[in-house]
Design an enzyme around this catalytic site. Structure first.
Site, PDB file in Angstrom:
ATOM      1  N   LYS A  63     -36.630 -28.752 -27.567  1.00 15.17           N
ATOM      2  CA  LYS A  63     -36.034 -27.229 -27.237  1.00 15.17           C
ATOM      3  C   LYS A  63     -36.653 -26.339 -28.542  1.00 15.17           C
ATOM      4  O   LYS A  63     -36.404 -26.858 -29.625  1.00 15.17           O
ATOM      5  CB  LYS A  63     -34.672 -27.228 -27.111  1.00 15.17           C
ATOM      6  CG  LYS A  63     -33.993 -25.950 -26.641  1.00 15.17           C
ATOM      7  CD  LYS A  63     -32.587 -26.025 -26.580  1.00 15.17           C
ATOM      8  CE  LYS A  63     -31.934 -24.691 -26.134  1.00 15.17           C
ATOM      9  NZ  LYS A  63     -30.490 -24.911 -25.759  1.00 15.17           N
ATOM     10  N   SER A 138     -28.821 -23.146 -21.665  1.00 16.14           N
ATOM     11  CA  SER A 138     -30.047 -22.583 -22.206  1.00 16.14           C
ATOM     12  C   SER A 138     -31.070 -23.487 -22.337  1.00 16.14           C
ATOM     13  O   SER A 138     -32.234 -22.838 -22.563  1.00 16.14           O
ATOM     14  CB  SER A 138     -29.602 -21.795 -23.694  1.00 16.14           C
ATOM     15  OG  SER A 138     -29.268 -22.958 -24.536  1.00 16.14           O
ATOM     16  N   SER A 162     -25.253 -26.205 -22.344  1.00 13.13           N
ATOM     17  CA  SER A 162     -26.506 -25.927 -22.379  1.00 13.13           C
ATOM     18  C   SER A 162     -27.458 -27.054 -21.942  1.00 13.13           C
ATOM     19  O   SER A 162     -28.841 -26.748 -21.994  1.00 13.13           O
ATOM     20  CB  SER A 162     -27.042 -25.081 -23.615  1.00 13.13           C
ATOM     21  OG  SER A 162     -26.521 -23.911 -23.360  1.00 13.13           O
TER      22      SER A 162
END
Lengths: 471, 95
Positions: A63, A138, A162
């Protein structure tokens, strides 16, 4: 050779087997993912930056809040465009030391603030099960990369849900570890008392393998601790002796889709058949007050953490002939709507005259939530609920309504506030879209989560390859 | 709880965010709605409850004072929008 590698189906464990047996080289394996990205990422947009490193190990995606030396790290924000880190985060360094080449950096909601990746400054990621829908967030890019066969495994971060929520919406496995088990050194900070790095994978066994690789004390992060016991890669296929609690409020909350409940209830019945003792329990205040508590604590911490983006040392800088104007203009131009909303909210909650009523009170609610969970874990080894109240929603459906978007994390937030680990595994489909089952345990109970998750995964037999992509 | 325009501007100043004049009202409306929702925490009487500042009971985490490699001056300045003579360059302070 790489043509024979089916990246949609291949687990990291399978990939590792191919390498060990000499049936594929590291180059061929990495090449297969680069080919898959060329074919499918123009549609999915799981990646912000494809790196395409070659190496001897199983490739991984990070990420884009995970700092990687020499590789751009944007946190999904315009304010970090052009920033190239001069150092590695501890998790990236550990993956590197284990020989895992980086495939690329994945898309996310800006500064990990959001539940759909629509808050990315670089456009949303699409759900591999239905590109008209969000992958969750996210860590939506990491979840979509794993589900879409664009990475065998990936790392995400989880503050309010997330990792767990996008894992649920994309039909993959996601772990939010116990707070303090994985280093935050070099993770772009959002809310420091909540942020944790966690693995997204196709199987629970892969998840345990990746967790084993990244977990453990790091001298560079004084909030980390040694694991009390080594990570056990799960093998057991029964749940004998396990006491599972079903918190009423988390399973009957308003807004849970009937299809989600049906799928989760079927998984709970399966747990009983596998030998678990299942009983109803209650977490009334955690569910009722969790969301409000989170949306004070997290923005308060964010308002402090994001003070560093000032246009002086890195990232975007606005034109101004005076320093304070430079700060204020840089920040208004560089941040997107959601970070600005949270910075303002957090600053307000911490400001003189409002501190006690908002931030101080929220910290006390956090104590209540932690105690309520501790009491439940005197009677149970695990509790279960849906991970997300709904399946993947349509892109744009909640984009204009922050409060509706915040509800996506209703069921993941309480355990996070208490610092507890949670695992989301796919447990079925509703309307053709994946449903996630959330398993939560006391602090440092990852091995129990893996054991239960693995046994359920085997019994459920969920096919993680998105239906529309099956050969 | 409603939040006034002056409050919004004050908080924006504290947060170093220059809200363009035309957008203040929109921000005020959104913050007001969110504050009303999160204000729910004040329903509980928690006068006897200790605030939780951290999920783990860690106390005094000490470390040996050891030197280790760090960024060179050049590396530290590599991402600066403007650097001069080994320093970050900024416009006048309070100009």
């Amino acid at each position: 050779m790489s043509a024979a590698i089916d990246t949609l189906r291949l687990t990291a464990e399978d990939a590792s087997g191919l390498l060990e047996r000499g049936e594929a080289s590291g180059d061929e394996l990495a090449g297969a993912y680069i080919e898959a990205i060329a074919a499918r990422d123009p549609e999915l947009h799981a990646y912000l930056h494809v790196v395409g490193e070659r190496g001897e190990g199983v490739p991984i995606a990070h990420k884009d809040v995970i700092t990687t030396k020499g590789i751009p790290t944007t946190a999904g924000s315009k304010i970090l465009v052009g920033y190239t880190p001069q150092f590695d985060s501890t998790v990236a360094a550990r993956c590197k030391a284990a020989g895992l080449p980086i495939i690329g950096k994945t898309n996310l909601d800006e500064f990990a603030m959001g539940s759909s990746t629509e808050n990315s400054a670089f456009g949303p990621t699409k759900n591999p099960w239905d590109p008209e829908r969000v992958p969750g967030g996210s860590s939506g890019g990491s979840a979509a990369a794993v589900a879409g066969g664009l990475a065998p495994w990936a790392l995400g971060t989880d503050t309010g849900g997330s990792v767990k929520q996008p894992a649920a919406l994309c039909g993959v496995v996601g772990l939010r570890p116990t707070y303090g088990t994985v280093s935050r050194y070099g993770i772009v900070a959002f809310a420091s008392s909540l942020d944790q790095v966690g693995p997204l994978t196709k199987t629970v066994r892969d998840n345990a393998r990746l967790y084993a690789l990244i977990a453990g004390r790091d001298p560079a992060d004084s909030t980390t601790v040694e694991l009390p016991e080594p990570v056990a890669i799960p093998e057991s296929e029964d749940l004998k002796g396990l006491r599972i609690g079903v918190p009423r409020e988390m399973n009957e909350a308003e807004g849970i889709d009937p299809g989600v409940s049906e799928s989760v209830n079927a998984a709970i019945r399966l747990a009983e058949e596998l030998g678990a003792e299942v009983e109803e329990t209650s977490l009334p205040r955690s569910v009722d007050y969790g969301l409000a508590c989170y949306y004070l604590v997290a923005p308060a911490e964010a308002s402090s953490n994001l003070a560093r983006y000032d246009g002086v040392r890195y990232g975007h800088r606005a034109e101004a002939d005076e320093l304070t104007a430079l700060y204020s203009r840089t920040r208004w131009e560089g941040f997107g709507a959601e970070p600005k909303r949270r910075i303002l909210l957090g600053t307000y909650a911490l400001s003189a005259g409002y501190y006690d009523a908002y931030y101080g009170q929220a910290q006390k609610v956090r104590t209540v939530i932690a105690r309520e969970h501790a009491a439940v874990f005197e009677r149970f080894d695990l509790i279960v609920s849906p991970t997300s109240p709904t399946v993947a929603f349509r892109i744009g459906e909640k984009a204009e309504n922050p409060l509706a978007m915040y509800l996506s994390d209703l069921l993941t937030i309480p355990a996070n506030m208490a610092g507890l680990p949670g695992l989301s595994i796919p447990c079925g489909l509703s309307e053709g879209l994946p449903v996630g089952l959330q398993l939560i345990g006391p602090q440092f109970s990852e091995n129990t989560l893996f054991r239960a998750g693995h046994a359920l995964e085997r019994a459920i037999g969920f096919d993680y390859v998105p239906e529309r992509l099956r050969a | 709880m409603a939040i006034g325009k002056d409050d919004v501007l004050h908080v924006a100043e504290l947060a170093r965010l220059e809200i363009p004049e035309g957008e203040v009202e929109g921000v005020q409306g959104q913050l007001g709605a969110i504050l009303e929702a999160v204000g729910k925490v004040s329903e509980l009487d928690l006068s006897d409850v200790e605030p939780m500042t951290h999920p783990l009971d860690l106390v005094n985490v000490w470390a040996e004072d050891e030197t280790a490699p760090s960024l060179t001056q050049e590396e530290a300045l590599a991402n600066a929008p403007d650097a001069h003579d080994g320093s970050f360059r900024v416009p006048a302070v309070g100009g």
